[in-house]
Scaffold this motif. Structure first.
Motif, short mmCIF file in Angstrom:
data_model
loop_
_atom_site.label_atom_id
_atom_site.label_comp_id
_atom_site.label_asym_id
_atom_site.label_seq_id
_atom_site.Cartn_x
_atom_site.Cartn_y
_atom_site.Cartn_z
N PHE A 1 -10.61 -17.20 -10.34
CA PHE A 1 -10.14 -15.90 -9.85
C PHE A 1 -10.12 -14.95 -11.03
O PHE A 1 -9.65 -15.31 -12.11
N SER B 1 -6.15 -19.35 -4.84
CA SER B 1 -6.96 -18.87 -5.95
C SER B 1 -7.42 -20.02 -6.84
O SER B 1 -8.51 -19.96 -7.41
N ARG C 1 -2.75 -8.25 -3.91
CA ARG C 1 -3.25 -9.43 -4.61
C ARG C 1 -3.66 -10.50 -3.61
O ARG C 1 -4.69 -11.15 -3.76
N GLY D 1 -11.18 -21.35 -6.50
CA GLY D 1 -11.63 -20.76 -7.75
C GLY D 1 -11.93 -21.82 -8.79
O GLY D 1 -13.06 -22.29 -8.92
N ARG E 1 -7.02 -9.76 -2.26
CA ARG E 1 -8.08 -10.03 -3.23
C ARG E 1 -8.36 -11.53 -3.32
O ARG E 1 -9.51 -11.95 -3.47
N VAL E 2 -7.32 -12.34 -3.21
CA VAL E 2 -7.51 -13.79 -3.20
C VAL E 2 -8.28 -14.21 -1.96
O VAL E 2 -9.16 -15.06 -2.02
N HIS F 1 -11.88 -13.45 -2.55
CA HIS F 1 -12.44 -14.40 -3.51
C HIS F 1 -12.68 -15.75 -2.85
O HIS F 1 -13.73 -16.37 -3.04
N SER F 2 -11.71 -16.21 -2.07
CA SER F 2 -11.86 -17.48 -1.36
C SER F 2 -13.02 -17.43 -0.38
O SER F 2 -13.84 -18.36 -0.31
N ASP G 1 1.62 -14.73 -9.10
CA ASP G 1 0.67 -14.88 -8.01
C ASP G 1 1.22 -15.77 -6.91
O ASP G 1 1.39 -16.95 -7.09
#
Length: 154
Positions: A20, A9, A51, A13, A54-55, A58-59, A3
């Motif tokens: 994550f 993340s 990826r 997270g 996606r982070v 999520h953040s 990652d």
């Protein structure tokens, strides 16, 4: 796949108990420390960018769900009790530092890293840096098919 977006993340997270949802490498593996900062020959551009996106999502979801004074916990910091505001400032500072390449210039001078002397990475000898650079060069050469050039950025 490792990652390349580990700090984001983790900070947006784990720090706020919103992990994550994908596996992440552990930072406590000394042998692999820093290996998440470059792509290997086994990773495609699509995997790395996917990826990272996606982070980002999520953040963004963490930031939207919390208030600036929401509490978090950063066990690797000297003062681990934080608020979302602290993490936002930290990540903005880190992003500016890395995007500005100031950290790369500093590392090229003598291998020192970090924003303050008391948190700086311990210096390594010339043999360490030679092996570290060779490892990254091998991955870059394998990725480019041995041409010595990197793949174009998106």
């Amino acid at each position: 796949m490792r990652d390349r977006s580990g700090p984001q993340s983790r900070y947006f997270g784990e720090v706020f108990d919103r992990p994550f949802p994908e596996p992440l490498p552990r930072w406590d593996d000394v042998g692999e420390r820093g290996a998440d900062l470059w792509a290997t020959e086994h990773e495609t551009r699509e995997e790395v960018i996917g990826r990272y996106r996606r982070v980002w999502e999520h953040s963004d979801a963490t930031i939207a769900a919390l208030t600036l004074d929401s509490p978090g916990f950063v066990p690797w910091w000297p003062r681990p009790d934080v608020q979302l505001f602290n993490i936002l400032v930290h990540m903005l500072t880190e992003t500016g530092r890395h995007v500005g390449h100031a950290d790369i210039l500093r590392e090229q001078l003598d291998g020192s890293t970090g924003t303050a002397a008391e948190y700086a990475t311990a210096p390594h000898d010339a043999a360490f840096w030679e092996a570290h650079c060779a490892r990254i060069e091998r991955a870059a050469a394998a990725t480019s098919g041995g041409r010595g050039d990197a793949a174009p950025t998106p």
